[in-house]
Design an enzyme around this catalytic site. Structure first.
Site, mmCIF file in Angstrom:
data_model
loop_
_atom_site.group_PDB
_atom_site.id
_atom_site.type_symbol
_atom_site.label_atom_id
_atom_site.label_comp_id
_atom_site.label_asym_id
_atom_site.label_seq_id
_atom_site.Cartn_x
_atom_site.Cartn_y
_atom_site.Cartn_z
ATOM 1 N N GLU A 1 7.216 -40.892 -5.506
ATOM 2 C CA GLU A 1 8.038 -41.865 -6.221
ATOM 3 C C GLU A 1 7.705 -43.248 -5.694
ATOM 4 O O GLU A 1 7.448 -43.439 -4.506
ATOM 5 C CB GLU A 1 9.530 -41.587 -6.047
ATOM 6 C CG GLU A 1 10.399 -42.613 -6.761
ATOM 7 C CD GLU A 1 11.796 -42.102 -7.093
ATOM 8 O OE1 GLU A 1 12.467 -42.735 -7.920
ATOM 9 O OE2 GLU A 1 12.207 -41.080 -6.523
ATOM 10 N N CYS B 1 14.622 -40.989 -9.666
ATOM 11 C CA CYS B 1 15.474 -42.004 -10.289
ATOM 12 C C CYS B 1 14.666 -43.093 -10.976
ATOM 13 O O CYS B 1 15.151 -43.737 -11.912
ATOM 14 C CB CYS B 1 16.397 -42.625 -9.245
ATOM 15 S SG CYS B 1 17.595 -41.466 -8.537
ATOM 16 N N ASN C 1 15.658 -36.170 -14.682
ATOM 17 C CA ASN C 1 15.566 -36.073 -13.227
ATOM 18 C C ASN C 1 16.784 -35.387 -12.630
ATOM 19 O O ASN C 1 16.798 -34.167 -12.512
ATOM 20 C CB ASN C 1 15.389 -37.476 -12.634
ATOM 21 C CG ASN C 1 15.478 -37.474 -11.122
ATOM 22 O OD1 ASN C 1 14.863 -36.641 -10.467
ATOM 23 N ND2 ASN C 1 16.256 -38.373 -10.558
ATOM 24 N N GLU C 2 17.820 -36.130 -12.312
ATOM 25 C CA GLU C 2 19.015 -35.557 -11.667
ATOM 26 C C GLU C 2 20.222 -35.564 -12.598
ATOM 27 O O GLU C 2 21.351 -35.708 -12.155
ATOM 28 C CB GLU C 2 19.363 -36.346 -10.396
ATOM 29 C CG GLU C 2 18.578 -35.934 -9.184
ATOM 30 C CD GLU C 2 19.003 -36.671 -7.921
ATOM 31 O OE1 GLU C 2 18.666 -36.199 -6.835
ATOM 32 O OE2 GLU C 2 19.671 -37.722 -8.021
#
Length: 663
Positions: free
Chosen positions: A43, A253, A384-385
């Site tokens: 990331e 993120c 993603n989350e």
């Protein structure tokens, strides 16, 4: 209940048996181990891309930051009396007749007298090595309306700031010439005569007049695989040395963005680098204690380069795509369901970019960039989350469209941001009904949590979705997003214990990756991280070496071993059918050495074992730039003459035995 501390781990020493017996039962082989078992997660956080893996040395090379002159300042000349005089010129940002629509700003520099100069400070300085070559390039144009049209630009590298009296010795120089009234790219090679970790790059106009500049670049010639837009060699080498099964990109993120307008759009990261649209990095001001207002994404490292990197290091590519939802910890902005077709089409086009024939629209783009062969994409992460019903509704649309067009592509979905709790339980209730291919679980927890959860997957449903342990790292303070978190041996050792459980449950767990991967010593936002670097040097942390020791010592099929996790001992064993070896990993989290007997059932050893040991007596031990291998793997051999092997496990250690076996 208060979490247990390191002292609880040390207390195990009083309960150790006189001899530890590890039994490996090869008569009952278990599940095959996926080739993707242990991989890496990248990331662009902690200056991991620009200023890190992507080794462009000029910050804001295209003048597209929110403040277009960020990173650029005027060199103040000396007066005859030894003081600093007024600058004989000016810098202005213009947008008329730009290089292209995606790169609308450029620098208009005017010298009112010869010798006018300006400089770029780089990413917390510029690192150059003595004898190394650097490619200075820029797109340059002179205006027909200018009476005085400079015929050249002189560039220098100085070993310190030239904006201060008595500082800034020149340690390299070069010149660009041949400008006219149209945008053209010029380049020259500058050789550094000295090493400097915090050098400065200077540009001088030695003639009166004005020039327009864009895409001003200082790039190492010696990159990974010697590519002109290549990656930083030492950082890629750390990744290659792991032999990772996959690489997840471009992050977590950062895919979501703080708002949808700031989300990651893969299509803007491919093609000509001059047309890749710079955006602010979502970690720019995420944390009040670590603000980085100069953190942007140039996308010189884009999706083509990610796929290329995966191919270079033998890893399966795993791109993560925005699902129409911004980060739920920030704005939680969500695209309407009737707008999701744009996001789904991005996913379908990415599959075509990666795998499509060269006569398809996006396959042609890949081929024109220099890679006519497909990248063999097999999986994509949808979001993603994320959590909650809004995500489930959008996932269903993604799943329907992608599986209809590409049933061979596996889809990875999130279980939320935490390893337990209401959001986690609600997501899993949906996944048990919808049966996605792989569910991504994240754990940023205390070292004790990792010890206690080494058996987490022992009782997971074998008929349910597979698991991707997509982000995990032991937090030395017990909590994530704490700047006091350390990469010490306690965190690494607890992760090793946990990883034995991941590997042992290879029939459920298909993939696992530590996170985050990279961090710049002078520009980080999050700690702990696997690999730290400055402008010239780098080192792998204790946690990195645990990742490496597991990733490079994994077989093709699990075999049962006991004990799994008992009295501070954690084990996992496998057979490598390619090399005809038994691989046994033993993690001893006690502070005492263990006299150990290894009993092999159902296999016959055929020679001495190769032993790799990673250990430290001090749980607070760390690696550093000055001491990069204070804790690092050590190699030895062990005589093996029968199926009963006597050995000793060092205190606070990870030990891997590779034992040749009869074919």
């Amino acid at each position: 209940m208060r979490p247990k501390t390191a002292f609880a781990i040390l207390a195990l020493a009083t309960a150790l048996p006189a001899q530890t017996i590890i039994t490996v039962d090869a008569t009952h082989p278990g599940a095959p181990i996926p080739s993707t078992m242990f991989g890496i997660f990248f990331e662009d956080i902690n200056f991991g891309a620009d200023g890190g893996l992507y080794p462009e040395l000029i910050k804001n090379r295209s003048f597209e930051f929110d403040e277009p002159l960020t990173g650029w300042k005027v060199v103040l000349p000396y007066t005859q009396t030894g003081g600093i005089g007024l600058s004989p010129g000016e810098l202005a940002i213009r947008t008329d007749s730009p290089l292209n629509a995606n790169n609308p700003h450029y620098l208009h520099a005017t010298a009112l007298a010869p010798g006018y100069g300006f400089y770029n400070s780089g990413f917390r300085g510029i690192g150059v090595q003595e004898g190394a070559e650097y490619r200075f390039s820029a797109w340059v144009r002179t205006s027909d309306r200018t009476v005085n049209r400079p015929t050249s630009i002189r560039a220098t590298i100085s070993d310190g700031p030239m904006a201060a009296i008595g500082a800034g010795r020149e340690i390299g120089s070069g010149k660009l010439t041949g400008f006219d009234g149209t945008w053209k790219r010029f380049e020259t090679i500058i050789r550094a005569t000295e090493t400097s970790n915090h050098a400065q790059f200077n540009i001088f106009l030695d003639e009166k007049g004005s020039v327009d500049l864009d895409m001003v670049s200082l790039f190492p010639v010696d990159t990974w695989n010697h590519r002109p837009n290549g990656l930083r060699k030492d950082l890629v080498q750390f990744l290659a040395d792991m032999h990772p099964g996959f690489i997840r990109f471009p992050g977590g993120c950062i895919v979501e963005g703080r708002t949808l307008a700031n989300r990651y759009r893969w299509k803007t990261t491919v093609g000509d680098i001059t047309e890749r649209k710079t955006i602010i990095n979502r970690w720019n001001d995420e944390f009040d204690n670590r603000p980085t207002p100069d953190y942007f994404q140039s996308f010189g490292l884009g999706f083509y380069e990610y796929f290329q990197l995966a191919e270079d290091i033998g890893a399966s590519p795993l791109p993560i795509l925005n699902c129409g939802m911004a980060c739920q910890f920030n704005s939680s902005e969500t695209a309407k369901l009737e707008e999701i077709h744009e996001y789904i089409q991005d996913a379908l086009d990415l599959i075509e970019f990666a795998n499509g024939a060269i006569d398809t629209p996006w396959g042609k783009v890949r081929a024109e960039m220099g890679h006519p062969a497909p990248f063999n994409l097999k999986m994509i992460g949808v979001g993603n989350e994320q959590w909650g019903p809004r995500y489930i509704d959008r996932y269903k649309l993604f799943n329907e469209a992608i599986k209809a067009a590409h049933p061979e592509i596996k889809l990875i979905v999130p279980a939320g941001p935490s390893p337990s709790g209401q959001q986690f339980d609600e997501m899993w209730a949906n996944w048990r009904q919808l049966h996605p291919d792989i569910v991504d679980e994240h754990y940023y927890m205390s070292p004790q949590w990792f010890l206690d959860n080494s058996n987490r997957y022992d009782k997971y449903d074998r008929s349910g979705p597979k698991i991707f342990a997509g982000e995990y790292a032991a937090q030395s303070t017990g909590a994530p997003v704490n700047p006091k978190n350390r990469n010490n041996w306690q965190t690494a050792l607890s992760e090793a214990a946990f990883m034995t459980g991941l590997e042992r449950n290879a029939d459920v767990v298909e993939m696992a990756s530590y996170a985050p991967l990279f961090a710049h010593i002078d520009a980080w936002q999050w700690t702990p991280d696997a690999i730290w670097f400055d402008n010239l040097r780098s080192y792998g942390t204790t946690d990195y070496y645990v990742q490496k020791i597991f990733a490079t010592n994994i077989g093709t099929r699990i075999v049962p071993s006991t004990p799994h996790a008992e009295a501070g001992l954690y084990t996992v064993a496998s057979i490598d059918e390619r090399t005809h070896e038994l691989i046994l990993t033993a993690v001893n989290v006690s502070s005492d050495a263990r006299a150990t007997q290894i009993q092999l059932n159902g296999i016959t050893p055929s020679g001495p074992a190769k032993v790799t040991t990673l250990a430290a007596s001090d749980l607070a031990a760390e690696n550093s730039l000055d001491h990069p291998t204070a804790v690092a793997p050590e190699s030895s051999t062990l005589d093996v003459s029968s199926s009963t092997i006597q050995t000793q496990l060092r205190p606070n250690s990870v030990t891997v035995f590779r034992i040749p076996i009869s074919r």
